[in-house]
Design a protein around this motif. Structure first.
Motif, PDB file in Angstrom:
ATOM      1  N   ILE A   1     -55.850  12.162  44.061  1.00  0.00           N
ATOM      2  CA  ILE A   1     -54.511  12.103  43.460  1.00  0.00           C
ATOM      3  C   ILE A   1     -53.573  11.235  44.289  1.00  0.00           C
ATOM      4  O   ILE A   1     -52.744  10.488  43.747  1.00  0.00           O
ATOM      5  N   VAL A   2     -53.677  11.281  45.614  1.00  0.00           N
ATOM      6  CA  VAL A   2     -52.814  10.461  46.481  1.00  0.00           C
ATOM      7  C   VAL A   2     -53.052   8.970  46.238  1.00  0.00           C
ATOM      8  O   VAL A   2     -52.115   8.164  46.183  1.00  0.00           O
TER       9      VAL A   2
ATOM     10  N   GLY B   1     -51.386   8.102  43.056  1.00  0.00           N
ATOM     11  CA  GLY B   1     -49.940   8.089  43.225  1.00  0.00           C
ATOM     12  C   GLY B   1     -49.438   6.799  43.864  1.00  0.00           C
ATOM     13  O   GLY B   1     -48.369   6.298  43.512  1.00  0.00           O
ATOM     14  N   THR B   2     -50.217   6.258  44.784  1.00  0.00           N
ATOM     15  CA  THR B   2     -49.846   4.984  45.411  1.00  0.00           C
ATOM     16  C   THR B   2     -49.811   3.852  44.380  1.00  0.00           C
ATOM     17  O   THR B   2     -48.903   3.022  44.366  1.00  0.00           O
TER      18      THR B   2
ATOM     19  N   LEU C   1     -49.343   4.202  41.150  1.00  0.00           N
ATOM     20  CA  LEU C   1     -48.214   4.450  40.244  1.00  0.00           C
ATOM     21  C   LEU C   1     -46.887   4.002  40.860  1.00  0.00           C
ATOM     22  O   LEU C   1     -45.982   3.532  40.158  1.00  0.00           O
ATOM     23  N   GLY C   2     -46.764   4.139  42.173  1.00  0.00           N
ATOM     24  CA  GLY C   2     -45.551   3.699  42.847  1.00  0.00           C
ATOM     25  C   GLY C   2     -45.294   2.209  42.692  1.00  0.00           C
ATOM     26  O   GLY C   2     -44.147   1.759  42.729  1.00  0.00           O
TER      27      GLY C   2
ATOM     28  N   THR D   1     -53.898   5.119  34.679  1.00  0.00           N
ATOM     29  CA  THR D   1     -54.120   5.391  36.102  1.00  0.00           C
ATOM     30  C   THR D   1     -54.206   6.892  36.344  1.00  0.00           C
ATOM     31  O   THR D   1     -55.078   7.380  37.091  1.00  0.00           O
ATOM     32  N   ALA D   2     -53.304   7.631  35.700  1.00  0.00           N
ATOM     33  CA  ALA D   2     -53.339   9.090  35.839  1.00  0.00           C
ATOM     34  C   ALA D   2     -54.627   9.653  35.242  1.00  0.00           C
ATOM     35  O   ALA D   2     -55.272  10.537  35.842  1.00  0.00           O
TER      36      ALA D   2
ATOM     37  N   ILE E   1     -50.217  16.793  35.525  1.00  0.00           N
ATOM     38  CA  ILE E   1     -50.130  15.463  36.135  1.00  0.00           C
ATOM     39  C   ILE E   1     -49.697  14.437  35.102  1.00  0.00           C
ATOM     40  O   ILE E   1     -48.809  13.602  35.345  1.00  0.00           O
TER      41      ILE E   1
ATOM     42  N   VAL F   1     -46.327  12.240  35.234  1.00  0.00           N
ATOM     43  CA  VAL F   1     -46.385  10.781  35.124  1.00  0.00           C
ATOM     44  C   VAL F   1     -45.632  10.316  33.879  1.00  0.00           C
ATOM     45  O   VAL F   1     -44.862   9.345  33.917  1.00  0.00           O
TER      46      VAL F   1
END
Length: 605
Positions: A158-159, A162-163, A165-166, A237-238, A281, A285
């Protein structure tokens, strides 16, 4: 800003959020019940209780989910309604100068298209982020209870997601803002064409305008596709992260089952939680993605609310100036700027009332300087004149002399850069705006008629007028014959901008609308320019009759309509060059004499 729209609905929004949380909680219990069911089967224990509990949880989850969704959607629609009401009310109070600098089509897009996005921001973003975040946290805690090792594997995946998605989210914001701007441009282009469709057709410019409209639509499409591309990338991505987490957990969990570190039931329960993790999640998102789109719309709405606007109406509309009692009004009524019959002056004073003053109003301009924008030349260069109560005052002069601007400043559509405009001896800024305009009847140069019925247009400024008053005004403006010919009389639809009426009929409707307001100050801007000679003569007599009890100001290019005026103000290049009667000006002012000679009025009537 979003919270400002949401605050009135916070309790229903909270109720919907709580229902969503309870729905999520019932879903989180399902894996634990499933694990117990599997263990009961493995240990050959009765499973009736577990099956019953599982069924109840499933039904409760579905029912609560449906109810929560309805409450949230209804609240979102209420937020959109509140935003549209607030924005449309604000647009109606915009200063004319702000409207001059804006595209009406773009402003309409902000009320319609931009506010629609608040629906998704309220439910998917605001509530979705809160409930999804809490559900995600609860799911992670329960996954840690089931097996901390598999939780660590899941969080690592998940991390990484998340990167990624940022990096994507800021691009969604920029693309969404450009897409909304493009929608506004398209709306402005469409409003421009539809507002002048006859001109476009007469000029044979349909194909050129069609290309411009298509270009605006294509630009909107390009920006919307760009925003959709980044939104799809975020969603996928999620989804990819969760699929990777599921495969990784399955592999690592299978190995741990093989070594005896965990049981099969524990692995199944954890995999179910991984499935359940997908929903919060994706909800979080989706909330972030929707907020980026909504933030662009909120930014455009905020820009609109920062446009200069007039003060909100007080709703009194009595014509009483702020902080003024009857004394200044009475003084204005008998101010001997111009001789008034003593009996009429006494009557005017007796008609005045400190609560709702009656009788004609006085007007004065003192060294007024004005321009429509800082980058434009001055329209008025120290304009000074006085108009006593009662009688007709005409403004004449070449085009561009600043005659119509006088009326705009009296109505306070614009503010002078310097100098003072006073009504009844009190500066216009010291009047409450709705009371000032209740004092005035204004007939614009192009005599606009609104879409709707003829009655709607007549009663626009005085909806409480009785039938007898309406009938009298119709006879006065010679509209009674038109009403008799119309199939539905006063209930006949006049078409968009009054297209079903002739130019002269529209002018008479505008004059009747102004007379129904029973104004103390009547402003007529080229009010007879489209009338035939018979109707012009009749209306001239009507205006002369009205001027006996009201202060009438007339802008005219045809001097035949104003030769009998009590006073004529000659304007040229933003200045007052002469004031007098027709006889006096023909003899004493070269410009007026030239205008009169051009129109065969060099001699006094």
């Amino acid at each position: 800003m979003l919270l400002g729209y949401v605050r009135p609905h916070r309790w229903t929004l909270l109720a919907g959020a709580l229902l969503s949380l309870v729905t999520g909680a019932t879903g989180l219990l399902l894996p634990l019940v499933a694990r117990g069911l599997i263990e009961d089967l493995s240990d050959d224990r009765p499973i009736t209780g577990a099956l019953l509990l599982l069924s109840v949880l499933v039904l409760a989850n579905a029912a609560l989910g449906a109810l929560g969704s309805y409450v949230l959607r209804r609240t979102a629609e209420s937020v959109v309604l509140g935003a549209r009401r607030a924005l449309s009310s604000y647009l109606l109070r915009l200063r004319i100068s702000a409207v001059d600098r804006s595209e009406p089509g773009d402003l309409m897009a902000r009320v319609t298209s931009d506010t629609t996005l608040l629906r998704e921001v309220t439910t998917d973003s605001l509530v979705g982020f809160g409930t999804g975040g809490l559900t995600l946290l609860a799911t992670v805690v329960l996954m840690g209870v089931v097996d901390p090792v598999l939780l660590g594997v899941t969080l690592a995946v998940i991390v990484v997601a998340g990167t990624v998605l940022g990096v994507i989210v800021p691009r969604i914001n920029r693309a969404s803002r450009q897409a909304q701007d493009a929608v506004g441009v398209m709306g402005a282009s469409l409003e421009r064409v539809l507002g002048s469709l006859r001109t476009v057709k007469a000029a044979g410019a349909e194909e050129r305008e069609e290309r411009a409209l298509h270009a605006a639509a294509e630009e909107s499409w390009r920006q919307s596709v760009r925003a959709a591309k980044w939104s799809a990338a975020a969603g996928n991505t999620a989804g990819l992260a969760m699929q990777s987490a599921f495969i990784t957990v399955l592999a690592v969990g299978g190995a741990r089952v093989a070594t005896g570190a965990i049981s099969v039931a524990t692995l199944v329960a954890f995999l179910l939680y991984v499935f359940y993790l997908m929903s919060p999640i994706q909800q979080v998102v989706g909330a972030v993605v929707q907020y980026q789109s909504g933030a662009a719309a909120l930014s455009r709405i905020q820009e609109t609310l920062l446009l200069p606007a007039e003060p909100a109406p007080t709703g009194t509309g009595t014509g009483t100036p702020v902080g003024a009692d009857a004394v200044p009004a009475r003084k204005a009524a008998v101010d001997p700027v111009d001789p008034v019959d003593p009996v009429d002056a006494v009557d005017a004073v007796e008609q005045l009332d400190p609560v709702a003053p009656e009788g004609p109003a006085s007007l004065s301009f003192t060294e007024v300087r004005f321009r429509y924008a800082d980058d434009l030349p001055y329209v008025h260069h120290g304009v000074t004149f006085e108009v006593p109560p009662r009688g007709m005052t005409a403004f004449v002069g070449p085009s561009g002399a600043g005659k119509t601007t006088v009326f705009s400043l009296v109505e306070r559509f614009y503010e002078p850069e310097s100098g003072t405009v006073s009504v009844d001896g009190l500066p216009v800024p010291d009047w409450e705006l709705d009371r000032l305009r209740a004092t005035i009847g204004y007939v614009e140069q192009d005599a606009p008629v609104l879409s709707g019925t003829l009655r709607d247009n007549l009663l626009l400024g005085r909806p409480d007028a009785d039938e007898e008053t309406v009938r009298h005004v119709l006879e006065t403006t010679r509209l009674d014959g038109l009403v008799g010919r119309l199939p539905l009389g006063l209930e006949t639809l006049v078409g968009h901008r009054g297209t079903k009426l002739s130019g002269g009929e529209r002018q008479r409707v505008a004059i009747a609308r102004a007379l129904l307001r029973r104004p103390r100050l009547l402003l007529l801007d080229e009010a007879t320019s489209q009338l035939d000679a018979v109707n012009e003569a009749a209306l001239r007599d009507t205006v002369a009759e009205v001027a006996r009890t009201t202060t009438v100001l007339v802008v005219a290019h045809r001097l035949s309509t104003v030769t009998s005026a009590d006073r004529i103000v000659v304007m040229d290049a933003g200045r007052v060059r002469a004031v007098g009667t027709h006889r006096e000006l023909v003899a004493g002012d070269p410009l007026y004499a030239e205008l009169a000679a051009t129109q065969f009025l060099a001699t006094a009537p």
